[in-house]
Design a protein around this motif. Sequence first.
Motif, PDB file in Angstrom:
ATOM      1  N   LEU A 126      43.584  55.275  33.373  1.00 22.65           N
ATOM      2  CA  LEU A 126      43.499  55.707  31.983  1.00 22.65           C
ATOM      3  C   LEU A 126      42.446  54.905  31.223  1.00 22.65           C
ATOM      4  O   LEU A 126      42.654  54.502  30.064  1.00 22.65           O
ATOM      5  CB  LEU A 126      44.865  55.594  31.295  1.00 22.65           C
ATOM      6  CG  LEU A 126      45.926  56.611  31.717  1.00 22.65           C
ATOM      7  CD1 LEU A 126      47.253  56.291  31.082  1.00 22.65           C
ATOM      8  CD2 LEU A 126      45.501  58.015  31.353  1.00 22.65           C
ATOM      9  N   ASP A 127      41.308  54.673  31.877  1.00 17.79           N
ATOM     10  CA  ASP A 127      40.188  53.927  31.280  1.00 17.79           C
ATOM     11  C   ASP A 127      40.567  52.509  30.885  1.00 17.79           C
ATOM     12  O   ASP A 127      39.900  51.894  30.041  1.00 17.79           O
ATOM     13  CB  ASP A 127      39.615  54.664  30.065  1.00 17.79           C
ATOM     14  CG  ASP A 127      38.704  55.806  30.484  1.00 17.79           C
ATOM     15  OD1 ASP A 127      38.503  55.984  31.697  1.00 17.79           O
ATOM     16  OD2 ASP A 127      38.213  56.534  29.596  1.00 17.79           O
ATOM     17  N   HIS A 128      41.639  51.972  31.441  1.00 18.20           N
ATOM     18  CA  HIS A 128      42.039  50.588  31.250  1.00 18.20           C
ATOM     19  C   HIS A 128      42.075  49.909  32.622  1.00 18.20           C
ATOM     20  O   HIS A 128      42.495  50.528  33.611  1.00 18.20           O
ATOM     21  CB  HIS A 128      43.401  50.477  30.575  1.00 18.20           C
ATOM     22  CG  HIS A 128      43.382  50.838  29.114  1.00 18.20           C
ATOM     23  ND1 HIS A 128      43.122  52.115  28.674  1.00 18.20           N
ATOM     24  CD2 HIS A 128      43.580  50.086  28.004  1.00 18.20           C
ATOM     25  CE1 HIS A 128      43.170  52.137  27.350  1.00 18.20           C
ATOM     26  NE2 HIS A 128      43.449  50.916  26.918  1.00 18.20           N
ATOM     27  N   VAL A 129      41.633  48.662  32.655  1.00 17.55           N
ATOM     28  CA  VAL A 129      41.554  47.911  33.900  1.00 17.55           C
ATOM     29  C   VAL A 129      42.746  46.963  33.978  1.00 17.55           C
ATOM     30  O   VAL A 129      42.989  46.178  33.044  1.00 17.55           O
ATOM     31  CB  VAL A 129      40.234  47.123  33.992  1.00 17.55           C
ATOM     32  CG1 VAL A 129      40.161  46.351  35.306  1.00 17.55           C
ATOM     33  CG2 VAL A 129      39.047  48.067  33.871  1.00 17.55           C
ATOM     34  N   LEU A 130      43.492  47.058  35.085  1.00 19.34           N
ATOM     35  CA  LEU A 130      44.610  46.149  35.346  1.00 19.34           C
ATOM     36  C   LEU A 130      44.111  45.021  36.236  1.00 19.34           C
ATOM     37  O   LEU A 130      43.591  45.269  37.327  1.00 19.34           O
ATOM     38  CB  LEU A 130      45.764  46.881  36.026  1.00 19.34           C
ATOM     39  CG  LEU A 130      46.189  48.234  35.437  1.00 19.34           C
ATOM     40  CD1 LEU A 130      47.336  48.807  36.248  1.00 19.34           C
ATOM     41  CD2 LEU A 130      46.570  48.092  33.994  1.00 19.34           C
ATOM     42  N   CYS A 131      44.251  43.800  35.781  1.00 19.98           N
ATOM     43  CA  CYS A 131      43.842  42.644  36.573  1.00 19.98           C
ATOM     44  C   CYS A 131      44.856  41.522  36.329  1.00 19.98           C
ATOM     45  O   CYS A 131      45.741  41.625  35.464  1.00 19.98           O
ATOM     46  CB  CYS A 131      42.424  42.198  36.237  1.00 19.98           C
ATOM     47  SG  CYS A 131      42.156  41.841  34.494  1.00 19.98           S
ATOM     48  N   ARG A 132      44.705  40.456  37.092  1.00 12.01           N
ATOM     49  CA  ARG A 132      45.655  39.356  37.020  1.00 12.01           C
ATOM     50  C   ARG A 132      44.896  38.041  36.975  1.00 12.01           C
ATOM     51  O   ARG A 132      43.875  37.871  37.642  1.00 12.01           O
ATOM     52  CB  ARG A 132      46.585  39.375  38.241  1.00 12.01           C
ATOM     53  CG  ARG A 132      47.710  38.373  38.200  1.00 12.01           C
ATOM     54  CD  ARG A 132      48.485  38.375  39.491  1.00 12.01           C
ATOM     55  NE  ARG A 132      47.679  37.906  40.615  1.00 12.01           N
ATOM     56  CZ  ARG A 132      48.171  37.582  41.807  1.00 12.01           C
ATOM     57  NH1 ARG A 132      49.443  37.736  42.040  1.00 12.01           N
ATOM     58  NH2 ARG A 132      47.367  37.162  42.755  1.00 12.01           N
ATOM     59  N   ARG A 133      45.409  37.120  36.194  1.00 13.36           N
ATOM     60  CA  ARG A 133      44.837  35.784  36.142  1.00 13.36           C
ATOM     61  C   ARG A 133      45.962  34.752  36.084  1.00 13.36           C
ATOM     62  O   ARG A 133      47.056  35.030  35.580  1.00 13.36           O
ATOM     63  CB  ARG A 133      43.906  35.634  34.941  1.00 13.36           C
ATOM     64  CG  ARG A 133      44.558  35.812  33.584  1.00 13.36           C
ATOM     65  CD  ARG A 133      43.548  35.599  32.464  1.00 13.36           C
ATOM     66  NE  ARG A 133      44.126  35.677  31.140  1.00 13.36           N
ATOM     67  CZ  ARG A 133      44.166  36.767  30.412  1.00 13.36           C
ATOM     68  NH1 ARG A 133      43.672  37.891  30.907  1.00 13.36           N
ATOM     69  NH2 ARG A 133      44.696  36.755  29.214  1.00 13.36           N
ATOM     70  N   VAL A 134      45.662  33.563  36.573  1.00 16.01           N
ATOM     71  CA  VAL A 134      46.631  32.473  36.602  1.00 16.01           C
ATOM     72  C   VAL A 134      46.598  31.752  35.257  1.00 16.01           C
ATOM     73  O   VAL A 134      45.520  31.410  34.743  1.00 16.01           O
ATOM     74  CB  VAL A 134      46.323  31.501  37.753  1.00 16.01           C
ATOM     75  CG1 VAL A 134      47.335  30.369  37.781  1.00 16.01           C
ATOM     76  CG2 VAL A 134      46.322  32.247  39.079  1.00 16.01           C
ATOM     77  N   VAL A 135      47.763  31.519  34.693  1.00 11.74           N
ATOM     78  CA  VAL A 135      47.881  30.841  33.400  1.00 11.74           C
ATOM     79  C   VAL A 135      48.866  29.689  33.543  1.00 11.74           C
ATOM     80  O   VAL A 135      49.731  29.677  34.434  1.00 11.74           O
ATOM     81  CB  VAL A 135      48.345  31.816  32.295  1.00 11.74           C
ATOM     82  CG1 VAL A 135      47.293  32.868  32.024  1.00 11.74           C
ATOM     83  CG2 VAL A 135      49.651  32.485  32.671  1.00 11.74           C
TER      84      VAL A 135
END
Length: 733
Positions: A456-465
């Motif tokens: 849906l024109d949105h990018v799912l990504c993950r980062r460490v916090v």
Amino acid sequence: MPPPPPRRALLAPLLRLRAFSSSSSSLAHHPPLPPPPRRHQFVAADAITGRGGGGNQLDPAQLLRDDPVAITASLWVSSFRAQPTAAAPPPPSLSPFLSRLELWVLAYQKAYADETGSYLPRSSIPASTLSSLLALRNAVLDARFRFGNRLTPFLRSPRAAAAAQDPATLSKRKLRALLTTPGPAPFQDRVVQELLLLLLEPVYEARFSPKSFAFRPGRSPHAAIRTIRRSFAPYLWYIKGDLSPLLHSPDPALVVGALIRDVRDKKVVDLVRSALLTPPVTARPGDEDAAKKKKKRKYQKKKVLPEGEPKPDPYWLQTFFGFAPEEALTQPDWGHCGVLSPLLANVCLDELDKWMEEKIKELYRPSKSDVVGGEDGVEQGNTSWPEFVPTSGPDKTRKVDYIRFGGHFLIGVRGPRADAAVLRKQLVEFCDQRFRIKLDNESLPIEHITKGIMFLDHVLCRRVVYPTLRYTATGGKIISEKGVGTLLSVTASLKQCIKQFRKLEFLKGDREPDPQPCFRMFHATQAHTNAQMNKLLLTMAEWYRYADNRKKVVNFCSYIIRGSLAKLYAAKYKLRSRAKVYKIASRNLSRPLKDKKGQSPEYHNLLRMGLVDSIDGLQYTRMSMVPDPDYTPLPSGWRPDHEKILLEYIKLTDQQTLDEQRSCIREEGLITPQDYISMLVWSYKKNAVLLPSFKENDHKGSTEDLGSDTDELGDEEIGNLDHVDSPKVAEMP
């Protein structure tokens, strides 16, 4: 005067009655007579002839007794009350609703609004239209209705009713053009489609999976994005698939087979089958080539809309439609189904939703050392921060989740990649057997979350916090400690935004986008152009409402549009460069450029006194003016508002719920507000008897009334009411 009818014609009914009475004695030796024709068959003949029983004129307004909205609401309530379980009753029969003229009038009002762009009240519908609606209803009930009938329609379009011509008076060339020229569906077809949608939508909305979005009321792309943000945080591997071929060219047997699982009304199923099998009128290949060869005129005349024709969408709305994501571009349009096509597409794809729900339960393997899921499958994460997942040990909970938007779906897998590969193989076999769609590993790629998943024109990504976690320990002591985990980031794709702007000819170039002048607004005034683009920017800001980089992407859109308008104004007012435009009209283009009035010192004085029209400047020219992203978490078990209202209404009208509330009130020693008011009234009546100021007749009448009331109440209840001073009233929800 016309000649009198012959005597034999007058005696014909009497002769038929005598013949019937003479043969009544031998009816026992003959097979039973066929049942009499249904009432609507007589109504159909009367509607066509314009006469009712007894020689009176048929008045269709007499059949409009109930409110059509109330009838539709009762169908929604009955559908949601019978939840689709193993012991649930079948869906309600739709044939009685199909014969209600009130629903036909409501369907006509919806089709009329789509045709003319204005709402037609029920009291403003002419009597001739009601008669035509009645004839159309009877034709549907008698199986005489055919989709695509342009020659002899039962109901004509409100715009074409005045210019309607008799087909017998048309020439062969006009008849051929009428039958072979592609165009919009006949108006009566759209009325039938709206009626079928009114009947089928509540039945299937109560049975659809909560995992499906698009083409459903209350389940917008924003709801899908918020669901992904809440539920897809712990997943590592993703499978993205596309079943759009099913939306382009469906199999009628597949659609009807999926329909009859829940709808057993033959008339409704036959109407849908006829709409699917009737071929629409399409253009011939030679006509398309001839249209391309025609040269366009250099200067097109301004189109004058005929009276009653709705205005086209404004430029800003047409531009925003160009930003539609890939998942929302495909709109099913099957044969003569019209507005019913999206619902039928969801009916077919609901089999995939149910199959994936079984796979979610089958592949769930909880781990006690993982905070994502417990033994009972309940999520143990932070509900106020659902996109954050704390780190866990090597033994992770294995689980799967799924979401579908139209013909596109997304599957998240928590566990090794082998689990995703096995699920993909089973999915390929299921789609091949049920939908006859050939999928392979290339069309169903398995991607890791670190690469970024576009949906849906949105990018799912993950980062460490490494957040600081604060919680209250035993004794009320607040403890703060450093934590580590992963955060699901849902960001708007800037690359996709640039691609859409390039497609709409707003810019050129990839690495350094260069705005291009928007020449479609060349003849519009500066105030009108700025207002149109402000509406576009406000809509874009709302579309990227739940994106983490909302400020950045909306400010970029404002930069492109501002540069495009500056180049347009420079060419229109011969200012040669954008710098001169910004110098005269300011940064947000709010000062007038015509005759360079924005540079005059008295302009502000004239504007303050109201002697000149103000020009709205462009929105979001600075990043600080863009609103912050909306991080409001989606509640667990979310439902659209209309579904929550329906379920709450069903719960409050359930006798078992009322009995449970009353028993709970009795256990707590409370009384309901209704009983409290009854006790106050009874106490007032009892004390009024003892007052000496009443006359004897009034005193006697009041004692009789009280005596009748005391007869209904028991002795124990009267004794209890005597001791009531200040009872505790229960707070009803």
